[in-house]
Write an enzyme that holds these catalytic residues in place. Structure first.
Site, PDB file in Angstrom:
ATOM      1  N   CYS A  20       0.858  -1.180   0.000  1.00 13.78           N
ATOM      2  CA  CYS A  20       0.000   0.000   0.000  1.00 13.78           C
ATOM      3  C   CYS A  20       0.894   1.230   0.000  1.00 13.78           C
ATOM      4  CB  CYS A  20      -0.911   0.005   1.233  1.00 13.78           C
ATOM      5  SG  CYS A  20       0.001   0.086   2.796  1.00 13.78           S
ATOM      6  N   HIS A  49       5.977  -5.413   8.425  1.00 14.82           N
ATOM      7  CA  HIS A  49       6.016  -6.809   8.847  1.00 14.82           C
ATOM      8  C   HIS A  49       6.246  -7.737   7.647  1.00 14.82           C
ATOM      9  CE1 HIS A  49       3.722  -5.918  12.822  1.00 14.82           C
ATOM     10  NE2 HIS A  49       5.015  -5.811  12.953  1.00 14.82           N
ATOM     11  N   HIS A  85       4.096   1.499  11.558  1.00  9.10           N
ATOM     12  CA  HIS A  85       2.989   1.206  12.471  1.00  9.10           C
ATOM     13  C   HIS A  85       2.720   2.329  13.463  1.00  9.10           C
ATOM     14  CE1 HIS A  85       5.117  -2.587  11.372  1.00  9.10           C
ATOM     15  NE2 HIS A  85       3.895  -2.914  11.001  1.00  9.10           N
ATOM     16  N   CYS A 107       2.713   5.567   8.916  1.00  6.61           N
ATOM     17  CA  CYS A 107       1.767   5.721   7.809  1.00  6.61           C
ATOM     18  C   CYS A 107       0.831   6.897   8.105  1.00  6.61           C
ATOM     19  CB  CYS A 107       0.952   4.440   7.651  1.00  6.61           C
ATOM     20  SG  CYS A 107      -0.417   4.589   6.475  1.00  6.61           S
ATOM     21  N   GLU A 137       0.835  -1.086  16.141  1.00 13.02           N
ATOM     22  CA  GLU A 137      -0.043   0.049  15.864  1.00 13.02           C
ATOM     23  C   GLU A 137      -0.929   0.366  17.071  1.00 13.02           C
ATOM     24  OE1 GLU A 137      -3.875   1.166  13.132  1.00 13.02           O
ATOM     25  OE2 GLU A 137      -2.379  -0.165  12.221  1.00 13.02           O
ATOM     26  N   THR A 176      -6.061   0.165  11.943  1.00 11.85           N
ATOM     27  CA  THR A 176      -6.326   0.340  10.505  1.00 11.85           C
ATOM     28  C   THR A 176      -6.387  -0.974   9.745  1.00 11.85           C
ATOM     29  OG1 THR A 176      -3.965   0.555   9.958  1.00 11.85           O
ATOM     30  CG2 THR A 176      -5.171   2.582  10.495  1.00 11.85           C
ATOM     31  N   CYS A 206      -8.084   1.495   6.951  1.00 14.75           N
ATOM     32  CA  CYS A 206      -7.517   2.189   5.790  1.00 14.75           C
ATOM     33  C   CYS A 206      -8.064   1.619   4.482  1.00 14.75           C
ATOM     34  CB  CYS A 206      -5.993   2.139   5.837  1.00 14.75           C
ATOM     35  SG  CYS A 206      -5.275   0.620   5.222  1.00 14.75           S
ATOM     36  N   SER A 235      -0.927  -8.224  10.684  1.00 18.47           N
ATOM     37  CA  SER A 235      -2.355  -8.264  11.014  1.00 18.47           C
ATOM     38  C   SER A 235      -3.208  -8.276   9.751  1.00 18.47           C
ATOM     39  CB  SER A 235      -2.723  -7.065  11.884  1.00 18.47           C
ATOM     40  OG  SER A 235      -4.118  -7.012  12.114  1.00 18.47           O
ATOM     41  N   ASN A 236      -2.917  -7.389   8.796  1.00 16.87           N
ATOM     42  CA  ASN A 236      -3.775  -7.315   7.611  1.00 16.87           C
ATOM     43  C   ASN A 236      -3.692  -8.591   6.779  1.00 16.87           C
ATOM     44  OD1 ASN A 236      -2.214  -6.664   4.843  1.00 16.87           O
ATOM     45  ND2 ASN A 236      -1.059  -5.760   6.519  1.00 16.87           N
TER      46      ASN A 236
END
Length: 333
Positions: A20, A49, A85, A107, A137, A176, A206, A235-236
């Protein structure tokens, strides 16, 4: 394997996927700092990460530390970069007290959540943070405010146990990188229990998290296997695995490299879903596609669900440095 012996396989390749704008910016900051100031450049925590990215930056001269007190006294002139983060307010304050030169690669969308939490606090609200305990984060967001000013909620069960001092003075923000669906359930439960609770001025999750989850939802139905490229501590990326399983894929796995794939376990698949978390470089996606080409007669079906045009500029201190394609070759291939 001869082409005639290969079984057909359709790869549903999600678009958007991978880096991203926030991740791309953070990596650029480290590379630009190395070009401008030379090695070593210290980085507090993994910049993103992903081990492949971290090792690539280490090869260029970056040194990763968990806390800034690990930086040797005779290297205090070297830049230290804070990860994408975000960090608690205590970290830049400590850096200033140590006379360290730091570059904050947080970010911008994480910084927006920080500002939302601070705004709630200034308006006299107790802040409810929906997120995962221990994630950098979450630690950074909670660290924007005094101890006790933020309560972390991870599940709907946490909502049922939550007993604020003043139920009429609450405001929420979210990590996010959460699952959009899970977060909706938690926020719904919070609003049902605390109808006066105030939302942030803008969505906290996000755009990249939402877009990647939407792409996986679109491509998962009927997939024999869905692979998400990402790190176990991302995490994402973990949320994408969960989304794939809930959206109709027979099985979903998180892999860091092609070497992680257990080919004996895969079996006779005909349709493979493939995406990548926001901190996973495209070079690994290509590596995995090529690994399947060696074993299957592959057709790649690009599933485009959104177009991303976001671009977050680096800080002014680094804008005089030219970034070439060769500088980013370790992530772009």
């Amino acid at each position: 394997m001869p082409e005639s012996d290969k079984r057909p396989l359709t790869i549903r390749l999600c678009q958007p996927r991978g880096f991203c704008a926030g991740v791309d910016r953070a990596i650029q900051i480290v590379v630009l700092a190395l070009k401008k100031y030379g090695a070593p450049v210290y980085v507090r925590h993994e910049i993103v990460h992903n081990r492949y990215v971290v090792e690539g930056l280490q090869n260029l001269g970056a040194v990763f530390v968990e806390e800034i007190d690990e930086i040797p006294a005779d290297h205090r002139h070297c830049p230290v970069v804070f990860s994408a983060h975000g960090v608690p307010k205590s970290v830049p304050r400590d850096a200033a007290e140590r006379a360290l030169f730091y570059l904050d690669a947080t970010c911008p969308l994480v910084s927006k959540v920080h500002k939302q939490a601070i705004r709630h606090h200034r308006l006299g609200r107790h802040v409810v943070l929906v997120g995962h305990a221990g994630h950098p984060e979450v630690i950074g967001t909670m660290g924007q405010l005094p101890d006790g000013a933020v309560s972390l909620i991870e599940t709907e069960e946490d909502v049922a146990r939550f007993a604020p001092a003043d139920p009429a003075a609450l405001g929420f923000v979210t990590q996010t990188t959460l699952s959009v669906d899970d977060t909706a359930g938690i926020i719904g439960a919070l609003k049902q229990r605390f109808p006066a609770m105030q939302a942030p001025a803008a969505e906290s999750i996000c755009y990249a998290t939402t877009n990647r989850q939407d792409a996986v939802k679109e491509t998962a139905p009927g997939a024999d296997l869905f692979l998400i490229v990402g790190a176990p501590n991302s995490s994402n990326s973990r949320r994408l695995v969960e989304v794939a399983e809930r959206s109709g894929a027979r099985r979903a796995l998180l892999v860091q490299r092609a070497a992680d794939i257990d080919w004996d376990e895969i079996g006779a698949i005909r349709t493979l879903g493939l995406s990548a978390g926001a901190s996973a470089p495209e070079i690994i996606v290509n590596e995995i596609i090529e690994a399947f080409r060696e074993r299957f007669d592959v057709t790649v079906d690009l599933a485009i669900t959104a177009t991303e045009t976001e671009d977050f500029p680096v800080m002014r201190a680094l804008r005089d440095v030219e970034l070439t394609r060769a500088d980013m070759a370790f992530v772009n291939g």
